[in-house]
Design an enzyme around this catalytic site. Structure first.
Site, PDB file in Angstrom:
ATOM      1  N   GLU A 120       0.850  -1.194   0.000  1.00 23.30           N
ATOM      2  CA  GLU A 120       0.000   0.000   0.000  1.00 23.30           C
ATOM      3  C   GLU A 120       0.884   1.242   0.000  1.00 23.30           C
ATOM      4  OE1 GLU A 120      -3.735  -1.555   2.696  1.00 23.30           O
ATOM      5  OE2 GLU A 120      -1.949  -0.844   3.736  1.00 23.30           O
ATOM      6  N   LYS A 122       2.192   4.773   1.449  1.00 21.80           N
ATOM      7  CA  LYS A 122       2.329   5.351   2.793  1.00 21.80           C
ATOM      8  C   LYS A 122       2.041   6.850   2.669  1.00 21.80           C
ATOM      9  CE  LYS A 122       5.368   5.553   6.802  1.00 21.80           C
ATOM     10  NZ  LYS A 122       5.256   7.010   7.000  1.00 21.80           N
ATOM     11  N   ASP A 124       1.362  10.753   3.476  1.00 21.76           N
ATOM     12  CA  ASP A 124       2.032  11.734   4.314  1.00 21.76           C
ATOM     13  C   ASP A 124       0.992  12.756   4.774  1.00 21.76           C
ATOM     14  OD1 ASP A 124       4.977  13.877   3.940  1.00 21.76           O
ATOM     15  OD2 ASP A 124       4.030  12.964   5.676  1.00 21.76           O
ATOM     16  N   TYR A 226      -7.402   2.203   5.678  1.00 23.40           N
ATOM     17  CA  TYR A 226      -6.631   1.010   5.352  1.00 23.40           C
ATOM     18  C   TYR A 226      -6.616  -0.057   6.452  1.00 23.40           C
ATOM     19  CZ  TYR A 226      -3.472   4.151   7.857  1.00 23.40           C
ATOM     20  OH  TYR A 226      -2.938   5.040   8.760  1.00 23.40           O
ATOM     21  N   LYS A 314      10.799   3.451   3.233  1.00 23.42           N
ATOM     22  CA  LYS A 314      10.890   4.896   3.117  1.00 23.42           C
ATOM     23  C   LYS A 314      11.614   5.295   1.848  1.00 23.42           C
ATOM     24  CE  LYS A 314       9.991   7.383   6.098  1.00 23.42           C
ATOM     25  NZ  LYS A 314       8.757   8.155   6.357  1.00 23.42           N
ATOM     26  N   CYS A 408      28.464  19.310  33.411  1.00 22.17           N
ATOM     27  CA  CYS A 408      27.048  19.251  33.052  1.00 22.17           C
ATOM     28  C   CYS A 408      26.507  20.668  32.853  1.00 22.17           C
ATOM     29  CB  CYS A 408      26.251  18.543  34.149  1.00 22.17           C
ATOM     30  SG  CYS A 408      24.455  18.542  33.850  1.00 22.17           S
ATOM     31  N   CYS A 411      23.828  21.231  35.926  1.00 24.69           N
ATOM     32  CA  CYS A 411      24.160  21.246  37.359  1.00 24.69           C
ATOM     33  C   CYS A 411      25.639  21.488  37.646  1.00 24.69           C
ATOM     34  CB  CYS A 411      23.709  19.940  38.018  1.00 24.69           C
ATOM     35  SG  CYS A 411      24.676  18.497  37.500  1.00 24.69           S
ATOM     36  N   CYS A 424      26.026  12.760  32.807  1.00 26.46           N
ATOM     37  CA  CYS A 424      26.086  13.424  34.107  1.00 26.46           C
ATOM     38  C   CYS A 424      25.648  12.408  35.147  1.00 26.46           C
ATOM     39  CB  CYS A 424      25.167  14.646  34.129  1.00 26.46           C
ATOM     40  SG  CYS A 424      24.979  15.361  35.781  1.00 26.46           S
ATOM     41  N   CYS A 430      20.375  16.931  39.699  1.00 26.98           N
ATOM     42  CA  CYS A 430      20.462  17.479  38.341  1.00 26.98           C
ATOM     43  C   CYS A 430      19.035  17.621  37.828  1.00 26.98           C
ATOM     44  CB  CYS A 430      21.278  16.565  37.433  1.00 26.98           C
ATOM     45  SG  CYS A 430      21.474  17.226  35.757  1.00 26.98           S
TER      46      CYS A 430
END
Length: 675
Positions: A120, A122, A124, A226, A314, A408, A411, A424, A430
């Site tokens: 089928e 696809k 969009d 579908y 795809k 980090c 933090c 981290c 954090c």
């Protein structure tokens, strides 16, 4: 004929003409004739003050809505695994073949047939999930997270190829499709629009997720359907039978659907779709390949995210170039620090791109991007919402250096590099890690704390010092009522939702803990096998790898997680505060001597001593498979009062029929069958 009768006649006529025009592309009358009938109906509605529920005048859109309400799907809406090239597609088919061979080796008496395939397009657009009850459209929603979407019934009713009523009236079904805007419609819309739309996909999604249904109606959307994702009263032998059902019930099914016995034919069909793509009046971004036979689909089942019996192929992603301006660093739930690239805004695949993913520091080095700030880079928008940077346009190190952080960004703790990733390790203080962990813990697939959001988690962290999921169960009304945006009702609702979450089952609790590398299907396997939280926590790596779909990496993640004293303390705190982590209910094996064990049964007509649902549940408890349609595979038909075509078909096929309800109940209670 009175006004009401004339209105009913006009509604029936107009819907018939609309079906032929919008769904079949076979107009039966001129626009002028249609408009005359439509105007007559509009005048009668104004005169009587009555609008029939399936009147075409509903499709112009109603009043502005206050907001989208969540809708929980009756059955999950799965994502599809993706194949980017032919090699990956062949690998998918190889896995399918191996799974079928493995099943047949274990079930020699009931082997699966050789696989056949359906291809089928696809689309969009925006996924739609429509709910029909007794033939009436009662709900429409977006896909959402696959379990819960947004209710958009008012918007979907404006799509003229969506039937408001269908001939099938034997219970509830969910039908999936794709809302789209045809390219020709987009072009015509933009000729007079004050703000032209850039892309047909965004135009469709924006219209359907618009709180003003009149805006949806103005976009003149269409839809292709579908799949029947849920039914309480009908099943299909294969995909073709399901498509025939959709057509018979006036759903618009795309004509580009092909069936193949050989996978080489599938590959050839994909090449033809690529060539045909530019001639279509709607956007597609690939094709979908599915196994046709429903019995094979059931045997192959699902992974955490995808059905094993389907794959999306795809098309080659669209690419462009732009300037890499800067790189920032985001901290996630597990402490992983991920780079996000900001690029000079550029149009790509219908959207304006400003941010791109860079994955990790290994990705930056592998793509020769270490000295790329201020230079032109290739970007691609493929499967991900955030486009990906592919690499520099030139090979020279002619840009500014991307500096990898040593601390980090949230933090200030020293970062640790593990493989290609930075982490981290400050789990206790954090903020992004803590907020993400609490948000995940409260999410629908986990402890399902209603109304909880990331903004709520952030507010609780900042103002009430909630630093771990267990702290949620210590919250009081006094804690919440002093917070901004929290009135009495909201505070009480959240506390009630937290209280209800204590009763979630073991699988949900394990998923909520956020064990690295462990998804929903794995936590369900753990819950079903070990049946208690303590047993899961005490499990060895050897015990874990003996379970289906758990390999060494996942097993090590689980063992390490439960060996961590901080995790142990957090879990114990939750248990002490009343979290149950309920064991799954015992699965009682059906009695082997039941007449119905292993049989496929169809219920038809009216039963007086049992409801249809009660009868179905009792049959399934006895090991029967209850379906909605009669075929050669049906073993027994239970025919109640006013049984119609299903009874006639069963008799024609020589299938065992039970027409006496007392006899049916006797068999349910363990009686012997006498033919």
């Amino acid at each position: 004929m009175d006004a009401r009768q004339r209105m009913e006649q006009l509604v029936e006529q107009l819907n018939h003409y609309s079906y032929h025009y919008y769904t079949l592309d076979q107009p039966l009358i001129s626009d002028k004739e249609y408009d005359a009938l439509y105007d007559e109906l509009t005048a009668l509605e104004a005169e009587t003050g009555v609008t029939l529920p399936d009147s075409p005048t509903i499709r112009v859109g109603g009043e502005l809505l206050e907001g989208f309400k969540p809708h929980r799907h009756l059955a999950p809406l799965w994502s599809l695994d993706k194949a980017q090239n032919e090699e990956q597609l062949l690998n998918w088919n190889g896995r399918v073949q191996r799974l079928i061979a493995d099943y047949n080796s274990k079930n020699p008496d009931h082997p699966l047939p050789d696989p056949t395939y359906v291809v089928e397009l696809k689309f969009d657009g925006l996924t739609l999930n429509l709910t029909y009850s007794d033939g009436k459209l009662v709900q429409a929603s977006t896909r959402g997270n696959g379990a819960v979407g947004e209710g958009i019934l008012a918007q979907v009713k404006t799509i003229k190829s969506v039937p408001l009523t269908i001939p099938y009236r034997e219970g509830t079904i969910e039908v999936q499709g794709e809302g789209i805007m045809n390219l020709s419609v987009l072009s015509k819309y933009n000729e007079t629009a004050a703000e032209p739309l850039k892309n047909a996909r965004n135009a469709a999604a924006g219209a359907l997720r618009n709180l003003n249904p009149k805006t949806t109606a103005e976009r003149k959307l269409s839809a292709f359907f579908y799949n029947v994702g849920y039914s309480d009263n009908i099943q299909f032998a294969d995909h073709r039978e399901m498509m025939d059902f959709l057509k018979e019930n006036r759903f618009k099914v795309n004509p580009y659907i092909t069936y193949h016995n050989d996978f080489a034919q599938v590959m050839e069909e994909l090449h033809q779709i690529v060539e045909r793509r530019s001639t279509l009046d709607y956007l597609i971004d690939g094709a979908v390949i599915k196994i046709t036979d429903m019995r094979i689909r059931e045997a192959l089942g699902y992974t955490d995210k995808f059905p094993r019996w389907a794959v999306a192929f795809k098309f080659e992603a669209e690419e462009t170039t732009t300037i890499l301006e800067s790189v920032s660093w985001n901290v996630g739930r597990t402490g992983k620090v991920t780079p996000i690239a900001k690029v000079e805004p550029v149009e790509l695949a219908g959207v304006t791109v400003q941010n791109c993913t860079l994955n990790n520091i290994g990705d930056i080095e592998r793509k020769n991007l270490k000295f790329a700030l201020g230079t032109r880079v290739f970007i691609r928008r493929s499967n991900d919402v955030i486009p990906e940077i592919l690499g520099k346009v030139t090979d020279e190190q002619d840009g500014e250096e991307i500096i990898f952080p040593t601390e980090c960004p949230a933090c200030g703790s020293t970062l640790e590099q593990r493989g290609a990733h930075l982490f981290c390790n400050n789990r206790l203080d954090c903020k992004p890690q803590i907020v993400s962990r609490i948000t995940h813990f409260a999410s629908r697939d986990a402890m399902d704390i209603e109304t909880f959001s990331e903004k709520t988690a952030e507010q609780l962290y900042e103002e009430v010092h909630i630093h771990e999921p267990a702290d949620l169960y210590t919250l009081s009304f006094e804690d919440l009522i002093k917070l901004e945006r929290f009135g009495e009702k909201k505070a009480n609702n959240l506390l009630e939702a937290i209280e209800q979450s204590k009763g979630r089952d073991l699988a949900a609790f394990l998923f909520a803990l956020g064990i690295p590398n462990t998804g929903k299907s794995t936590t369900k396997v753990l819950a079903d096998h070990f049946r208690s939280l303590q047993a899961v926590m005490n499990a060895s790596a050897e015990e874990l790898t003996a379970l289906p779909d758990i390999g060494d990496i996942v097993a090590d993640s689980i063992v390490s997680f439960f060996a961590d004293p901080l995790n142990q303390a957090g879990i114990q705190k939750m248990l002490d505060l009343g979290v149950e982590a309920k064991a799954p209910e015992e699965q009682v094996a059906p009695p082997a001597d039941s007449f119905f064990n292993g049989k496929t049964v169809v219920l038809t007509g009216t039963l007086h001593k049992l409801t249809r649902d009660e009868a179905g549940a009792r049959l399934e408890a006895l090991g029967a498979k209850v379906t909605g349609s009669v075929s050669k595979k049906t073993d027994v038909v239970v025919a109640g009062e006013k049984a119609g075509s299903k009874l006639a078909k069963a008799q024609a096929l020589g299938i065992t029929v039970i027409e006496d309800e007392d006899e049916f109940i006797r068999l349910l209670e363990g009686g012997n069958f006498f033919s």
